[in-house]
Scaffold this active site. Structure first.
Site, short mmCIF file in Angstrom:
data_model
loop_
_atom_site.label_atom_id
_atom_site.label_comp_id
_atom_site.label_asym_id
_atom_site.label_seq_id
_atom_site.Cartn_x
_atom_site.Cartn_y
_atom_site.Cartn_z
N ALA A 5 0.81 -1.25 0.00
CA ALA A 5 0.00 0.00 0.00
C ALA A 5 0.83 1.28 0.00
CB ALA A 5 -1.01 0.05 1.15
N ASP A 13 0.05 2.90 -3.13
CA ASP A 13 -1.31 3.46 -3.10
C ASP A 13 -1.32 4.77 -2.33
OD1 ASP A 13 -2.11 1.17 -4.42
OD2 ASP A 13 -2.55 0.11 -2.55
O1 RIB Z 1 -1.33 -2.19 -3.37
C1 RIB Z 1 -1.63 -3.05 -2.29
C2 RIB Z 1 -2.91 -3.77 -2.53
O2 RIB Z 1 -2.77 -4.60 -3.66
C3 RIB Z 1 -3.30 -4.68 -1.40
O3 RIB Z 1 -4.09 -4.01 -0.45
C4 RIB Z 1 -4.00 -5.82 -2.10
O4 RIB Z 1 -5.35 -5.88 -1.84
C5 RIB Z 1 -3.69 -5.65 -3.57
O5 RIB Z 1 -4.78 -5.25 -4.26
#
Ligand code: RIB
Length: 312
Positions: free
Chosen positions: A252, A255
Site C-alpha cells: 500500500a 497506493d
Molecule cells: O497495493 C496493495 C494492494 O494490492 C493490497 O491491499 C492488495 O489488496 C492488492 O490489491
C-alpha cells in the site's frame, strides 16, 4: 472542500509476516497472519480521505462477509460508499500477501467482484465524476469500466490519474484519456519493454517516460522506491528524492503515494509539491504492517513534511 472520485478495487487482504519469502514448493514459518482491508482503489480512496478531501468510491464487492467488512471500513474512514455496488454474482476480491522481515512482499490477487463493474454503474455515477476535482483509477478492475470512467472524467475536463498497477496491457485508446500515469519502475519496464540497466539510469527514465507520452499520456511520474520519483511531461522533467524511513511493509505504499499525489493535483499544487506529498504518504505507509491501516492522516503527513522544511 475538494472532491475526488476513485474508481477501483476493494479487497480483503490476508497478510502473513513470514520469516522469508517462500520459493516454489516451500513451506515457511509465519510469525503472524492478520486480516486487513485493502485493494489499490480503496487504499487510495482512504489516503485521499485522510488528507481531508471528500472522496466518492466507485467499485464492487460481493454479497458476503468479506464485502460487509471492507465496506464498513471504507465508510469508517470517511469515504462515500454510495457508488459501491454489492453483487450477488461475484465474491469480494481477496489478496493473499506474504511480507518478509525486510518489508518486501509477494502477493496473489483474486479480483472477484472487482472485475464485474458494469457500465450502468459508471453511468449512475457520471454526475459525480463530472463534478470532481480529480479522478483516479487503477488496473485491478475490468478494463472496459476503467476506460469508461476515464472517458467520462476526461470529457468533463476533470484531471485523470491512472496508476497502472498491476501492469497489464492497455487498449491503445486508453492512453489519451490519461493526464498523469504513475507506474513504478517494474511496471514501467513491463509497459515499455525497456529493461532497467539497458541504458544509463537518466536515459532509462527519459525513454520510459517518452514511451507513455508518445501514446498520448499528458504526463508521467515513475515511482522508484528509495530512489525517489521521476516526472516528465515532455517539456519539464523533475527528479524528486525519496524520504528514507525504516520500512516494515511496503504493501500500500504505492497506493498512499498515489493518494497523496492526487491530493496535490486536485489542489493545483506545483507538480514537485504533489510528488513530495505522495512520497511522504508512501514513506509513512511503509512504516506499518498492512494495507489501509498503514495510511496516515493530514496532521501526520504535514508534521512529517514540516520536519523536512516542506509546508503544505
Ligand atoms: O497495493 C496493495 C494492494 O494490492 C493490497 O491491499 C492488495 O489488496 C492488492 O490489491
Amino acid at each position: 472542500m475538494k472532491k475526488a472520485i476513485v474508481l477501483g478495487s476493494i479487497n480483503y487482504d490476508i497478510v502473513s509476516a513470514v520469516e522469508r519469502l517462500p520459493v516454489k514448493g516451500e513451506t515457511v514459518k509465519s510469525y503472524s497472519t492478520d486480516m486487513f482491508v485493502g485493494g489499490k482503489g480503496s487504499n487510495q480512496a482512504v489516503q485521499i480521505s485522510m488528507l481531508g478531501m471528500k472522496v466518492q468510491f466507485i467499485g464492487q464487492v460481493g454479497n458476503d462477509d468479506m464485502g460487509k467488512t471492507v465496506k464498513a471500513c471504507l465508510k469508517e474512514k470517511g469515504v462515500d460508499t454510495g457508488g459501491l455496488n454489492v453483487s450477488d454474482a461475484f465474491r469480494t476480491g481477496c489478496a493473499t500477501i506474504f511480507v518478509d522481515p525486510a518489508g518486501d512482499n509477494m502477493l496473489a490477487y483474486a479480483p472477484g467482484a472487482n472485475h464485474g463493474i458494469s457500465f450502468e454503474q459508471i453511468k449512475q455515477s457520471a454526475g459525480s465524476i463530472t463534478n470532481a476535482d480529480i479522478f483516479i483509477t487503477q488496473n485491478e478492475i475490468n478494463m472496459d469500466a476503467m476506460a469508461k470512467g476515464l472517458s467520462a472524467a476526461k470529457e468533463a475536463g476533470v484531471p485523470t490519474i491512472l496508476n497502472p498497477a498491476p501492469a497489464i496491457p492497455l487498449d491503445g485508446e486508453i492512453y489519451r484519456l490519461i493526464d498523469y500515469i504513475t507506474p513504478n519502475e517494474t511496471e514501467a519496464e513491463v509497459y515499455t519493454g525497456i529493461p532497467l540497466g539497458s541504458l544509463p539510469f537518466a536515459e532509462w527514465k527519459k525513454q520510459s517516460a517518452k514511451w507513455f507520452l508518445d501514446r498520448g499520456v499528458k504526463a508521467v511520474c515513475i515511482t522508484l522506491g528509495n530512489k525517489g520519483s521521476y516526472f516528465s511531461d515532455g517539456i519539464n522533467e523533475y527528479d524528486v528524492s525519496a524520504f528514507l524511513v525504516n520500512a516494515v511493509d511496503t504493501t500500500a505504499a504505492g497506493d498512499a503515494f498515489n493518494g497523496g499525489f492526487a491530493y496535490g493535483v486536485a489542489h493545483k499544487m506545483p507538480i514537485v509539491r504533489c510528488i513530495e506529498i505522495g512520497n511522504a504518504c508512501g514513506a509513512l505507509a511503509a512504516t506499518v504492517l498492512g494495507a489501509q491501516n498503514s495510511i496516515h492522516n493530514i496532521d501526520q503527513i504535514r508534521g512529517f513534511l514540516s520536519e523536512r522544511s516542506i509546508e503544505i
